[in-house]
Design an enzyme around this catalytic site. Structure first.
Site, mmCIF file in Angstrom:
data_model
loop_
_atom_site.group_PDB
_atom_site.id
_atom_site.type_symbol
_atom_site.label_atom_id
_atom_site.label_comp_id
_atom_site.label_asym_id
_atom_site.label_seq_id
_atom_site.Cartn_x
_atom_site.Cartn_y
_atom_site.Cartn_z
ATOM 1 N N LYS A 97 45.742 79.089 45.290
ATOM 2 C CA LYS A 97 44.384 79.392 44.821
ATOM 3 C C LYS A 97 44.465 80.208 43.538
ATOM 4 C CE LYS A 97 39.861 81.159 46.324
ATOM 5 N NZ LYS A 97 39.168 79.920 45.879
ATOM 6 N N HIS A 102 43.798 83.754 50.990
ATOM 7 C CA HIS A 102 43.861 82.311 50.758
ATOM 8 C C HIS A 102 45.300 81.896 50.475
ATOM 9 C CE1 HIS A 102 39.497 82.822 50.163
ATOM 10 N NE2 HIS A 102 39.415 81.541 50.463
#
Length: 263
Positions: free
Chosen positions: A145, A141
């Site tokens: 995040k 990600h």
């Protein structure tokens, strides 16, 4: 799809998902009641006010924000889609209680493709013996995040365990039990070997990666890879809105995206 305009309380309206959802919901003629968990000077007051008008709640806020929301939904229950990740066991218990009164979905990922990956992963795990195939889950990600591993990676772990348990249950006598597979969270300094049947999980963070998940089934002489790559966050918003519309016609209960998609 509902033809009658509804009021949707959008909690976390200022975030990436919130902005996508606002555009989708508004384009279909519905009204968004926006609350921003981190910037609204009176979050509790805004939630109390908008819940009086809302026919549906969609939450992509934060664990702290979801706590405030759930406290109010227990007083005034409204069908709810919860997409906030990093929720605790206490959150889950409250969500279960709320589901006795209204239909709701709490999911880590609303992508159609990712939810199909969950089903395929369970199917593969049931067919491939853990003594012969090691399982590794790798997720990637963007750099911003905060939680790791991702909620979707944790659900993929559960899918492997479900598939294996189903296979073991069908092959064993009634009443027998199977110990849960150990989960290995890989990271710097990990030097020990892996126990048979363990499930490895690794997280990658960097750049602007929207979301990638790959499940490896690694055997001697062969391997199977099941992957899903998201390139645009709008797929998650579309899935969340699809779930919200579907919920409006359901009885109280806690549902999953598999229910929405008929998987």
């Amino acid at each position: 799809m509902t033809d009658t305009p509804i009021n949707v309380l959008l909690f976390g309206a200022g975030g990436r998902m919130g902005r996508h959802l606002f555009r989708i919901i508004s384009s279909e003629g519905h009204r968004c009641l926006e609350v921003e968990a981190r910037q609204d000077p009176d979050v509790c007051g805004a939630l109390d006010e908008h819940l009086q008008q809302a026919s549906m709640v969609i939450d992509f806020s934060s664990p702290e924000g979801t706590t405030l929301l759930l406290e109010r939904l227990l007083v005034r229950p409204v069908p709810c889609v919860i997409g906030t990740t990093g929720l605790s066991a206490s959150h889950q218990k409250t969500i279960d209680s709320l589901a006795e009164r209204v239909p709701l979905i709490c999911a880590s990922n609303f992508s159609v493709g990712l939810n199909l990956l969950l089903s395929l992963t369970a199917q593969a795990a049931g067919a491939l013996a853990p003594e012969s195939f090691d399982v590794e889950i790798v997720e990637a990600h963007h750099r911003h995040k905060k939680d790791a591993p991702s909620g979707s990676a944790q659900v993929l772990v559960a899918s492997v365990q479900t598939g294996r348990a189903s296979s073991a249950g069908s092959a064993s006598s009634a009443g027998s039990t199977r110990k849960p597979d150990p989960v290995l969270f890989h990271g710097p300094g990990m030097t020990d070997g892996r126990p048979t049947g363990s499930i490895g999980v690794a997280a990658v963070r960097g750049g602007d990666v929207v979301g990638e998940h790959t499940v490896f089934f690694l055997g001697d002489g062969e391997r199977i890879e099941l992957s899903h790559r998201a390139t645009d966050r709008v797929i998650f918003a579309n899935g969340a809105w699809r779930a919200a519309i579907w919920l409006l016609e359901q009885r109280p209960g806690r549902y999953t995206m598999k229910d929405v998609l008929g998987l």
